[in-house]
Scaffold this active site. Structure first.
Site, PDB file in Angstrom:
ATOM      1  NE  ARG A 271      -4.086  -2.120   1.634  1.00  0.00           N
ATOM      2  CZ  ARG A 271      -5.116  -2.526   2.365  1.00  0.00           C
ATOM      3  NH1 ARG A 271      -5.250  -2.103   3.620  1.00  0.00           N
ATOM      4  NH2 ARG A 271      -6.014  -3.347   1.854  1.00  0.00           N
TER       5      ARG A 271
ATOM      6  CE1 TYR B  49      -1.654  -0.549  -7.965  1.00  0.00           C
ATOM      7  CE2 TYR B  49      -1.620  -2.189  -9.691  1.00  0.00           C
ATOM      8  CZ  TYR B  49      -1.087  -1.074  -9.102  1.00  0.00           C
ATOM      9  OH  TYR B  49       0.019  -0.497  -9.651  1.00  0.00           O
ATOM     10  CD  GLU B  50      -1.314  -4.348  -3.405  1.00  0.00           C
ATOM     11  OE1 GLU B  50      -1.678  -4.873  -2.345  1.00  0.00           O
ATOM     12  OE2 GLU B  50      -0.725  -4.970  -4.304  1.00  0.00           O
ATOM     13  N   GLY B  51      -6.419  -2.910  -2.389  1.00  0.00           N
ATOM     14  CA  GLY B  51      -7.525  -2.365  -1.599  1.00  0.00           C
ATOM     15  C   GLY B  51      -8.006  -1.080  -2.243  1.00  0.00           C
TER      16      GLY B  51
ATOM     17  CD  GLN C  64      -6.078   1.391   1.169  1.00  0.00           C
ATOM     18  OE1 GLN C  64      -5.478   1.558   2.226  1.00  0.00           O
ATOM     19  NE2 GLN C  64      -6.012   0.282   0.466  1.00  0.00           N
TER      20      GLN C  64
END
Lengths: 596, 596
Positions: free
Chosen positions: A296, A440-442, A447
């Site tokens: 992240r 991506y990555e959440g 977040q």
């Protein structure tokens, strides 16, 4: 053709003047990294980004990755040679563990450098970026045998790594994962299932690719408590370290996607592939979090990096393009028209981008330096404070940097008018590449929820309390400084808004969690404004100190105007965020699902 | 595959309940267009958009246009047949002049319908859109011989039209145009030069393409006062109307661009091409303005249309995709997870889009109805008022609708997470296609300058005074209506902010034009908020009237929540705009050009 120049002197100024680089000298990894070494590394790395990676960005986008009929995947022309040079230069292992062949330099340096490589070529930079993430997860969770087998070549980048989480029916909600693992007699597992959106899932840059895969062991509990993490190499590795038979896994297809065409985003099929458990059974998500948190931060850097390279190209165009005349009279009467940089609205676009970039770079470095502190500080309290700061700020910078970074690429594209829409100018690629970082990555909504739902209440609000203390402490310490005063007042207002919003969340989010959800994205962006405003206040203080010492220069002086611009033009958004937050969830939740 | 359903009932509700369709019945063109005819046309046109155009959108993007080695240009598979059906159905000439074979229906109907065709397939809709623009310019400015030669086939769409303004070194600043026209002995001109970014510049949809070209007659004064407008057909037209020799002009190449791949954006080379003067010598820009104003409204519609189709697909996904659980407890406990529409932040994204779309459609129709009024009202004052309104609102809706429309496509894409980034889902195409609308027909910064620099001061501020009068008149007339009150108060606040901003501009923009430039984009967006808020107030009034009459329904009732959402979540931005405007130009202009 777009251009890129690594902003090495800006990075160095932040380290030395804003973050007092000296104060980190008590950390072991900093022993071999005095500021002149840092400067040399950044300069060399910047040059590599500018000269080797950036020239492959546009062509890599155009050419894309190809899956051949035999299932192998080929990266764009030039990537393979560039990657070899990158590995040979020791760049992958810059902050890698020395026992596995890394250089053991501080983590912040790797982050600072990654801004340059990503700005030059995001699709390329993802290959080593994912490798570093997979390496970190194995370092923390794998047993010694797995470490010995994979880490030496992953640390140097000779082999690359991936993370395999998403499946067709689930991304955010990993409790729904269906990929299954059945026990083999030799203690390994046979993994079967399909993963999608796997960045760097297959390619021709390395002899082996080490996949970290989430799967469910037969008989495991349902939901997130039944997910385990496995390591499954593309090619099996013999006990002597040599490569053995190919594993029964592979790229089924490459996704046709909006951008980052130089990175192969694969559908990965596992057909009884051999894998080994990493960490404890059913605790796979915990193990994956190590990777995700680092990832992240890495994605946050993508937001800054794309915004920076887009800015540089838009600014160059604005200074060069002759069109129309200044509203206040011709500025270049000897030419057919004035350069468009004379127009306030063009400057507005550029300054909105730039005033974000410089503060975001500062915030990114602050978090990155905190990582080194959290890992190595001899002081327990300092370690904890750093760890709290990272936890709190990670969702903020991932969400805010990528939202704003993307919006900035769009603004930079706008500066070029019609040329911004044409591929050869490269601006539209920045927009397309930057877009993925919000997802991506959440996804950024996740977040925001992580921030309000987990990070704020965690440990009784210890992290947010400390953050407020740090910002208000700075404002208080400097309140007598008349020269600095104009840079502090707007930040104080924004901090007050964030504190009000936090209070509102405490009062209203508990009794109705939808209130927290409804406020989350606005809260995250309000937080971002305050954190960036805080960075500008610190930068302004550092510049004023240089001016007082007679060691400033025009480039540094101009930062004071950027700070003023940020305060005058960006911070006003804080009031709107607060109003939206305080309006609650009712107008969002009243409609039935069918009414949408 | 993305889906699209033309929002016919929403359009009709706006016409009948919000804009009191009956009151336009005194206009000649409305004689043949009672509301049931309007409904039938919208329904049929909507069906055409849904069934013929939308299925070609994704494939058209993927395939793109191709320039063959002989210089001819081929559109994507299916476009040619669809275009023939579109022409045969009489859709191109819907609002065309009856004397040239058009149907003579009201202009608003053509605008309302264009929302559907653009939403279904923007790249396709541009071909007839540009043709209508070129037809309008010839109707107003060309002599009878030119009209007779070109208009019959352009009105029906058998031939298409283009506008050729931009050159490599100039887009916004047309005074720099270099394309030259030299007199032939027969009264025609020989045109030579290069034009770029020419939408629909060449293709295989029609037997002839009628180019309107800006060029400089030899010996003409420098700058904008030496630009003339010419008509230059792709194929010369004999006196008997048959096609003659090809003209010496053609597509040099097709631009590789971010989106609208189904529309051929051409570099056009004129090599002594035969052209005929349209309107007066050196008054070409005036003639072109007719085309541009219509085109700007058309581009504004693109913003709404892309936002609408993106919304529909995001909403469908959010209701279908199972992932995670509601923060307030499972809503679909029988399923593996809840649909993501339960999440406040997902609803926030959808409602931000939808609450824009419906008000923007209203504003678009108001301007479109004003066009009919301006052209046909028997009442001079009404014609002038309508004309003022169009002039004032055109830059607002072009700039705001396309900025917000694009941002909404990005939000809708975000709802799909990773799938939003993958081409087959179609969301990333909406983003790429919507992006161009912020740029062409005058980049949005130019719209903002047109608003503050020309439209506000024009005729002593008559148009803005009338607009303020209209909004505050509505608020006053309804101030006793308790049910409506909550929908009016936030609009009143926003109107006050816009009035303050206008006052600030009057006081500060005159003495320093950079203040006007620095404020322009924020002012335009503040204006947009007020205008959209005004539309929501009028919609709310109409729904409350239906409720009082017992003729409302669930779909109409839900609009009250959309109005509340807009007021609570979108209007707060007004305060931030005002603060930025009032901060003036200093922080933008202080830096030297070299410091960028």
């Amino acid at each position: 053709m777009p251009v890129y120049k690594a902003p090495v002197s800006d990075t160095l100024f932040l380290l030395t003047d804003v973050f007092d680089f000296q104060r980190y000298s008590n950390l072991p990894r900093f022993a071999d990294a005095p500021i002149d070494v840092v400067e040399a590394v950044l300069t060399e790395g910047g040059k590599f980004a500018e000269e080797v990676l950036q020239p492959l960005n546009l062509s890599g986008d155009k050419e894309g990755c190809e899956r051949r009929s035999d299932g192998s995947v080929v990266t764009p022309t030039g990537f393979k040679q560039a990657y070899k040079a990158y590995v040979d230069g020791g760049w992958v292992g810059l902050a890698g563990a020395t026992e596995y062949g890394g250089q053991g330099l501080p983590h912040f340096l790797s982050v600072a450098l990654s801004e340059y490589t990503i700005a030059a070529n995001q699709a390329f930079a993802m290959y080593p970026g994912l490798t570093n993430g997979a390496t970190a997860a194995l370092m923390v969770h794998a047993d010694d045998a797995i470490k010995a087998r994979y880490l030496p070549k992953m640390t140097t980048g000779e082999w690359t790594g991936t993370m395999n989480l998403t499946e067709p029916h689930c991304g955010t909600d990993l409790g729904l994962i269906k990929t299954r693992a059945t026990r083999n007699e030799d203690g390994s597992f046979a993994i079967s299932g399909q993963k999608i959106f796997i960045s760097a899932g297959d390619h021709d840059l390395a002899d082996n690719i080490i996949h970290l895969v989430l799967a469910r062991i037969e008989g495991a509990p349902a939901g997130v408590k039944g997910i385990s993490l496995f390591v499954a190499p593309k090619v099996l590795v013999n006990d002597d370290g040599s490569l053995g038979a190919p594993n029964t896994l592979g790229c089924g297809s490459i996704e046709h996607k909006m951008g980052i065409h130089g990175n192969a985003t694969c559908v990965m099929n596992y057909d009884g592939a051999k894998g080994w458990l990493v960490g404890e059974e059913n605790r796979g998500l915990n193990a994956m979090f190590v990777m995700m948190n680092g990832a992240r931060l890495g994605v946050a850097v993508q937001g800054v990096a794309q915004s920076e390279v887009a800015y540089q190209n838009a600014a160059a165009y604005a200074k060069d393009r002759l069109q129309g005349r200044s509203l206040s009279g011709a500025k270049a009467p000897e030419k057919s028209a004035d350069p468009i940089i004379v127009h306030p609205d063009v400057r507005r676009m550029l300054l909105e981008i730039r005033s974000f970039n410089e503060a975001a770079r500062a915030l990114m470095l602050w978090v990155a330096l905190s990582e080194d502190e959290a890992l190595e500080s001899p002081d327990t309290a300092a370690r904890q404070a750093a760890d709290d700061r990272i936890g709190l700020l990670t969702p903020v910078i991932k969400g805010v940097f990528t939202d704003v970074g993307f919006a900035n690429c769009v603004k930079a594209q706008q500066v070029l008018g019609g040329h911004g829409y044409i591929a050869e100018w490269g601006m539209e690629q920045f927009v397309r590449d930057a877009r993925i970082a919000m997802i991506y990555e959440g996804a950024n909504g996740i977040q925001a929820l992580d921030l309000v739902g987990r990070k704020l209440p965690k440990d009784g609000g210890r992290a947010i309390t400390a953050f407020f203390g740090e910002v208000s402490g700075f404002l208080n310490e400097n309140k007598e400084d008349a020269a600095l005063a104009p840079y502090l007042a707007p930040v104080k207002t924004a901090l007050g808004q964030l504190q009000q919003a936090t209070m509102w969340l405490m009062q209203n989010g508990m009794k109705n969690p939808d209130n927290a959800g409804a406020a989350s994205t606005d809260y995250m962006h309000l937080f971002g404004l305050v954190a960036l405003g805080f960075m500008w206040a610190r930068i302004a203080k550092a510049v004023l100190a240089r001016q007082a010492a007679g060691t400033s220069n025009e480039a540094l002086d101009s930062k004071l105007w950027l700070a003023r611009f940020f305060n005058a033009r960006m911070l006003p958004e804080g009031g709107a965020h607060l109003q939206r937050i305080a309006s609650g969830a009712e107008t969002l939740m009243a409609l039935s699902a069918a009414a949408f």
